[in-house]
Design a protein around this motif. Structure first.
Motif, PDB file in Angstrom:
ATOM      1  N   ILE A  24      52.336  -7.021  16.997  1.00 46.82           N
ATOM      2  CA  ILE A  24      53.418  -6.162  16.490  1.00 46.82           C
ATOM      3  C   ILE A  24      54.453  -6.987  15.731  1.00 46.82           C
ATOM      4  CG2 ILE A  24      55.401  -4.766  17.220  1.00 46.82           C
ATOM      5  CD1 ILE A  24      53.582  -3.717  19.514  1.00 46.82           C
ATOM      6  N   LEU A  25      54.841  -8.123  16.289  1.00 48.75           N
ATOM      7  CA  LEU A  25      55.838  -8.972  15.638  1.00 48.75           C
ATOM      8  C   LEU A  25      55.325  -9.497  14.299  1.00 48.75           C
ATOM      9  CD1 LEU A  25      58.613 -10.278  15.818  1.00 48.75           C
ATOM     10  CD2 LEU A  25      57.563 -12.203  17.034  1.00 48.75           C
ATOM     11  N   LEU A  26      54.068  -9.944  14.260  1.00 45.48           N
ATOM     12  CA  LEU A  26      53.480 -10.438  13.008  1.00 45.48           C
ATOM     13  C   LEU A  26      53.392  -9.315  11.979  1.00 45.48           C
ATOM     14  CD1 LEU A  26      52.054 -12.624  11.345  1.00 45.48           C
ATOM     15  CD2 LEU A  26      49.905 -11.957  12.455  1.00 45.48           C
ATOM     16  N   GLY A  27      52.956  -8.129  12.430  1.00 50.41           N
ATOM     17  CA  GLY A  27      52.881  -6.980  11.524  1.00 50.41           C
ATOM     18  C   GLY A  27      54.237  -6.584  10.994  1.00 50.41           C
ATOM     19  N   GLY A  28      55.254  -6.624  11.871  1.00 54.52           N
ATOM     20  CA  GLY A  28      56.614  -6.293  11.446  1.00 54.52           C
ATOM     21  C   GLY A  28      57.128  -7.256  10.386  1.00 54.52           C
ATOM     22  N   LEU A  29      56.841  -8.555  10.560  1.00 56.79           N
ATOM     23  CA  LEU A  29      57.276  -9.553   9.579  1.00 56.79           C
ATOM     24  C   LEU A  29      56.589  -9.339   8.229  1.00 56.79           C
ATOM     25  CD1 LEU A  29      57.326 -12.744  11.847  1.00 56.79           C
ATOM     26  CD2 LEU A  29      59.296 -11.460  10.978  1.00 56.79           C
ATOM     27  N   LEU A  30      55.303  -8.983   8.249  1.00 55.43           N
ATOM     28  CA  LEU A  30      54.581  -8.713   6.995  1.00 55.43           C
ATOM     29  C   LEU A  30      55.120  -7.474   6.291  1.00 55.43           C
ATOM     30  CD1 LEU A  30      50.881  -9.460   8.053  1.00 55.43           C
ATOM     31  CD2 LEU A  30      52.281 -10.778   6.456  1.00 55.43           C
ATOM     32  N   LEU A  31      55.447  -6.436   7.067  1.00 48.90           N
ATOM     33  CA  LEU A  31      55.954  -5.194   6.476  1.00 48.90           C
ATOM     34  C   LEU A  31      57.384  -5.343   5.969  1.00 48.90           C
ATOM     35  CD1 LEU A  31      54.497  -2.562   8.979  1.00 48.90           C
ATOM     36  CD2 LEU A  31      53.707  -3.066   6.668  1.00 48.90           C
ATOM     37  N   MET A  32      58.097  -6.366   6.425  1.00 50.65           N
ATOM     38  CA  MET A  32      59.449  -6.633   5.933  1.00 50.65           C
ATOM     39  C   MET A  32      59.443  -7.173   4.506  1.00 50.65           C
ATOM     40  SD  MET A  32      61.687  -8.429   8.940  1.00 50.65           S
ATOM     41  CE  MET A  32      62.993  -8.801   7.760  1.00 50.65           C
ATOM     42  N   LEU A  33      58.348  -7.809   4.113  1.00 46.07           N
ATOM     43  CA  LEU A  33      58.287  -8.497   2.819  1.00 46.07           C
ATOM     44  C   LEU A  33      58.462  -7.517   1.662  1.00 46.07           C
ATOM     45  CD1 LEU A  33      55.242 -10.859   3.517  1.00 46.07           C
ATOM     46  CD2 LEU A  33      57.682 -11.441   3.593  1.00 46.07           C
ATOM     47  N   PRO A  34      59.118  -7.940   0.578  1.00 53.19           N
ATOM     48  CA  PRO A  34      59.283  -7.064  -0.603  1.00 53.19           C
ATOM     49  C   PRO A  34      57.961  -6.562  -1.165  1.00 53.19           C
ATOM     50  CG  PRO A  34      60.708  -8.986  -0.769  1.00 53.19           C
ATOM     51  CD  PRO A  34      59.828  -9.226   0.416  1.00 53.19           C
ATOM     52  N   VAL A  35      56.888  -7.373  -1.036  1.00 52.31           N
ATOM     53  CA  VAL A  35      55.584  -6.976  -1.566  1.00 52.31           C
ATOM     54  C   VAL A  35      54.992  -5.795  -0.793  1.00 52.31           C
ATOM     55  CG1 VAL A  35      54.203  -8.514  -0.100  1.00 52.31           C
ATOM     56  CG2 VAL A  35      53.376  -7.907  -2.381  1.00 52.31           C
ATOM     57  N   SER A  36      55.523  -5.512   0.387  1.00 51.45           N
ATOM     58  CA  SER A  36      54.971  -4.446   1.232  1.00 51.45           C
ATOM     59  C   SER A  36      55.551  -3.069   0.945  1.00 51.45           C
ATOM     60  CB  SER A  36      55.186  -4.765   2.717  1.00 51.45           C
ATOM     61  OG  SER A  36      54.458  -5.899   3.100  1.00 51.45           O
ATOM     62  N   ASN A  37      56.732  -3.008   0.328  1.00 52.61           N
ATOM     63  CA  ASN A  37      57.341  -1.693   0.102  1.00 52.61           C
ATOM     64  C   ASN A  37      57.700  -1.480  -1.361  1.00 52.61           C
ATOM     65  OD1 ASN A  37      60.441  -2.472  -0.060  1.00 52.61           O
ATOM     66  ND2 ASN A  37      59.518  -3.665   1.606  1.00 52.61           N
ATOM     67  N   THR A  38      57.718  -0.230  -1.751  1.00 54.19           N
ATOM     68  CA  THR A  38      57.860   0.132  -3.167  1.00 54.19           C
ATOM     69  C   THR A  38      59.252  -0.144  -3.728  1.00 54.19           C
ATOM     70  OG1 THR A  38      58.315   2.409  -2.438  1.00 54.19           O
ATOM     71  CG2 THR A  38      56.061   1.903  -3.100  1.00 54.19           C
ATOM     72  N   SER A  39      60.252  -0.353  -2.868  1.00 48.95           N
ATOM     73  CA  SER A  39      61.596  -0.640  -3.362  1.00 48.95           C
ATOM     74  C   SER A  39      61.699  -2.056  -3.921  1.00 48.95           C
ATOM     75  CB  SER A  39      62.621  -0.465  -2.233  1.00 48.95           C
ATOM     76  OG  SER A  39      62.453  -1.468  -1.239  1.00 48.95           O
ATOM     77  N   GLY A  40      60.750  -2.928  -3.536  1.00 44.90           N
ATOM     78  CA  GLY A  40      60.777  -4.306  -4.001  1.00 44.90           C
ATOM     79  C   GLY A  40      61.795  -5.166  -3.284  1.00 44.90           C
ATOM     80  N   ARG A  41      62.390  -4.621  -2.205  1.00 44.07           N
ATOM     81  CA  ARG A  41      63.364  -5.372  -1.420  1.00 44.07           C
ATOM     82  C   ARG A  41      62.870  -5.503   0.021  1.00 44.07           C
ATOM     83  NH1 ARG A  41      66.770  -1.789  -4.282  1.00 44.07           N
ATOM     84  NH2 ARG A  41      66.987  -0.483  -2.431  1.00 44.07           N
ATOM     85  N   HIS A  42      63.532  -6.368   0.772  1.00 41.79           N
ATOM     86  CA  HIS A  42      63.173  -6.540   2.180  1.00 41.79           C
ATOM     87  C   HIS A  42      63.450  -5.250   2.952  1.00 41.79           C
ATOM     88  CE1 HIS A  42      62.121 -10.791   2.378  1.00 41.79           C
ATOM     89  NE2 HIS A  42      63.118 -11.032   1.537  1.00 41.79           N
ATOM     90  N   LEU A  43      62.480  -4.825   3.731  1.00 39.45           N
ATOM     91  CA  LEU A  43      62.655  -3.647   4.582  1.00 39.45           C
ATOM     92  C   LEU A  43      63.496  -4.061   5.793  1.00 39.45           C
ATOM     93  CD1 LEU A  43      61.503  -0.690   4.606  1.00 39.45           C
ATOM     94  CD2 LEU A  43      59.811  -1.501   6.251  1.00 39.45           C
ATOM     95  N   PRO A  44      64.440  -3.219   6.244  1.00 43.10           N
ATOM     96  CA  PRO A  44      65.205  -3.552   7.454  1.00 43.10           C
ATOM     97  C   PRO A  44      64.265  -3.876   8.618  1.00 43.10           C
ATOM     98  CG  PRO A  44      66.158  -1.633   6.380  1.00 43.10           C
ATOM     99  CD  PRO A  44      64.879  -1.941   5.655  1.00 43.10           C
ATOM    100  N   PHE A  45      64.613  -4.893   9.386  1.00 46.04           N
ATOM    101  CA  PHE A  45      63.720  -5.368  10.449  1.00 46.04           C
ATOM    102  C   PHE A  45      63.364  -4.262  11.436  1.00 46.04           C
ATOM    103  CE2 PHE A  45      63.177  -7.187  14.751  1.00 46.04           C
ATOM    104  CZ  PHE A  45      61.987  -7.868  14.530  1.00 46.04           C
ATOM    105  N   ILE A  46      64.332  -3.426  11.820  1.00 46.76           N
ATOM    106  CA  ILE A  46      64.061  -2.388  12.816  1.00 46.76           C
ATOM    107  C   ILE A  46      63.046  -1.378  12.290  1.00 46.76           C
ATOM    108  CG2 ILE A  46      66.048  -0.990  12.083  1.00 46.76           C
ATOM    109  CD1 ILE A  46      64.560  -1.293  15.651  1.00 46.76           C
TER     110      ILE A  46
END
Length: 446
Positions: A24-46
């Motif tokens: 879960i922690l590793l997945g959360g860190l990957l989903l935080m990356l700008p490349v993971s979301n369409t906004s191009g910014r870091h996703l909030p950690f929570i």
């Protein structure tokens, strides 16, 4: 030094808890990356942690729209978390070990026994091989069927991608979808192919791999185990009974079945009866259901799927044992008998413990959320039970949760995926067996 060595010798429940937490922690860190979301910014950690927890615990509750807010990279990360969480990280690790012809140690077998909820280590590696073969075969066939159907609605490449993604999501009872705007499969309420393929995937993933193995080998053995008989009987009863209740309650509701023709009503009723078995996909607007139907679905979500499956809840066998205990007590019998087999007292105590721990967890989290969230009690209870049962159905509360609410739901999903008893074993101190018994006392009950 001795205390440190004792901590390093972790018990199987603790290894499972730490393993899932690490994923879960590793997945959360990957989903935080700008490349993971369409906004191009870091996703909030929570939000990243919540999504990773929901995917790994194969729940499907979302605070971000999977189809709109995540890029293809982010969606693939979520899909891999679903597959890893559904089949179990120890199952995947064993597969790698078998591929490289590495010996499976006794400790590994003990962890697998705990992960697969088995009573014995005998044949556990053989079961893991079957799990992988059955899972990948079912997912591949259903992905092809989904792709063939959706090729009429979208470009072929996208249809194939959607087919693979949703086949993995449905088989692992995750409930995630890529259709956007939190609409799930509501656009396919009349579509028999999408409905039947999705229901087949949900039921296949929810009955458990031991049952699946028994069914595949029935032609050779010509017999089914007691576990398989109980699971199939209770699963069939809950699906049919659930469909009848939903059909009756929603027949005249214009927001759900009331506006559909007879074919749509039947498909809608059966799909909404199957999906609370920890799947999370829906073809009807869950928020538009009548309160009686929503409360009934809460009961179905609490019961959940079957042991050794990709689903959550207290499990169908636990519910069956509890019903059997009530019937035996009413009839004045000392034993619970099912299909001419007597159940051991240990099974009854375990079922009672699981049910009470689960009920306490749902009650405590619901009470806590009523103080942190601005929503109706039924909506909060629905969301909490959905999280515990790793279902993913929502009345619309999840995207609006406060930070504290998200943390509480994350904990509930985690406990629901691992099971309250496994979590209790992992967190509690390990005690040896008592060498004495206290004198028997008498209490007045009832």
């Amino acid at each position: 030094m001795n205390s440190k060595l004792k901590w390093l010798k972790l018990s199987p429940p603790r290894i499972l808890v730490l393993g899932f937490a690490a994923i879960i922690l590793l997945g959360g860190l990957l989903l935080m990356l700008p490349v993971s979301n369409t906004s191009g910014r870091h996703l909030p950690f929570i939000d990243a942690l919540f999504t990773a927890t929901s995917a790994t615990c194969v729940t499907g509750l979302v605070v971000r729209d999977t189809g709109l807010d995540f890029t293809t990279f982010g969606q693939v990360v979520i899909m891999l978390l679903i597959q890893l969480g559904g089949l179990g990280f120890m199952t995947m690790a064993t597969l790698v070990a078998l591929v490289f012809k590495r010996r499976i140690s006794l400790r590994d077998r003990l962890i697998l026994q705990e992960a697969m909820n088995q009573n014995t280590m005998e044949g556990i590696v053989r079961l893991i091989r079957k799990v992988m073969i059955y899972s990948l075969t079912i997912e591949a066939v259903c992905a092809a069927l989904f792709a063939a159907r959706w090729a009429f609605d979208m470009p072929f490449g996208r249809a194939v991608y959607f087919g693979i993604w949703h086949s993995i999501s449905m088989f692992n009872n995750a409930g995630f979808d890529l259709f956007g705007e939190y609409r799930s499969l509501t656009g396919y309420v009349y579509d028999p192919i999408v409905n039947f393929v999705a229901m087949f995937l949900i039921i296949s993933g929810g009955i458990g791999f031991v049952v699946m193995s028994d069914l595949v080998e029935y032609r050779k053995n010509r017999k089914l185990s007691l576990h398989t008989k109980v699971v199939l009987s209770m699963t069939a009863f809950l699906i049919v009974f659930g469909a009848v209740v939903i059909f009756i309650f929603e027949f005249t509701n214009p927001r759900t079945l009331g506006s559909l023709n007879w074919g749509g009503k039947l498909l809608g009723a059966f799909f909404q009866s199957v999906t609370p078995r920890t799947a999370g996909a829906n073809t009807l607007d869950i928020g538009g259901l009548r309160q009686a139907t929503q409360f009934f679905i809460i009961i179905l979500m609490f019961i959940g799927a079957s042991p050794g499956s990709t689903g959550g809840g207290i499990k169908t066998t636990t519910f069956t044992i509890m019903i059997g205990a009530v019937i035996a007590m009413i009839r004045g019998r000392d034993d619970i008998v099912m299909f001419r087999y007597r159940l051991a007292q240990e099974r009854i105590f375990k079922a009672l413990t699981i049910s009470l721990l689960a009920l306490l967890l749902v009650i405590m989290v619901t009470m806590a959320l009523t103080t942190t969230e601005s929503a109706s009690f039924l909506s909060i209870l629905f969301e909490t039970t959905s999280a515990f049962g790793t279902v993913g159905l929502s009345m619309g509360l999840t995207p609006h949760l406060t930070t504290i609410g998200k943390v509480l739901i994350c904990i509930t999903m985690f406990a629901g995926r691992l099971g309250p008893l496994t979590l209790a074993y992992a967190l509690g101190p390990k005690k040896g067996k008592e060498l004495y018994r206290h004198p028997e006392g008498k209490m007045i009950i009832g």
